[in-house]
Design a protein around this motif. Sequence first.
Motif, PDB file in Angstrom:
ATOM      1  N   THR A   1       0.846  -1.185   0.000  1.00 26.71           N
ATOM      2  CA  THR A   1       0.000   0.000   0.000  1.00 26.71           C
ATOM      3  C   THR A   1       0.882   1.236   0.000  1.00 26.71           C
TER       4      THR A   1
ATOM      5  N   ILE B   1       1.762   4.962   0.888  1.00 26.21           N
ATOM      6  CA  ILE B   1       1.406   5.876   1.976  1.00 26.21           C
ATOM      7  C   ILE B   1       1.995   7.258   1.679  1.00 26.21           C
TER       8      ILE B   1
ATOM      9  N   PRO C   1       7.605   6.006   7.002  1.00 23.76           N
ATOM     10  CA  PRO C   1       7.187   5.347   8.246  1.00 23.76           C
ATOM     11  C   PRO C   1       8.254   5.305   9.336  1.00 23.76           C
TER      12      PRO C   1
ATOM     13  N   GLU D   1       3.637   1.054   2.772  1.00 23.23           N
ATOM     14  CA  GLU D   1       3.462   0.525   4.122  1.00 23.23           C
ATOM     15  C   GLU D   1       4.554  -0.514   4.380  1.00 23.23           C
TER      16      GLU D   1
ATOM     17  N   ASN E   1       5.438  -3.519   5.079  1.00 24.02           N
ATOM     18  CA  ASN E   1       4.949  -4.872   5.310  1.00 24.02           C
ATOM     19  C   ASN E   1       5.633  -5.913   4.425  1.00 24.02           C
TER      20      ASN E   1
END
Length: 94
Positions: free
Chosen positions: A36, A38, A42, A58, A60
């Motif tokens: 995803t 963003i 992060p 993201e 992940n």
Amino acid sequence: MTSFILGKYDSSNNLKYHGYVTLGASIRTLNQYNYTIIKHHPFNCDLPQGNDNAVWIEPNLVCIVQYMPSNKEGMRQPVCKGIREDKETKECRE
């Protein structure tokens, strides 16, 4: 050239910058994984210059990185060798 900006979690579960690695594959290959986009990075820290035009996703994905030994901090000539689907991102720790 496409690269991943890498991070590892510290003991307080903050994501810390850990350098970058060029992808050994195309964006088309990356698109087979669930990610995803963003708006903001992060990481729980300031990033080195040169990351201004990054597209952030993201955190992940877990990648396998091969690099040369170095006496200095960081990785020498890192190359992404693939994505691990058997490991969670929170398992990647300093």
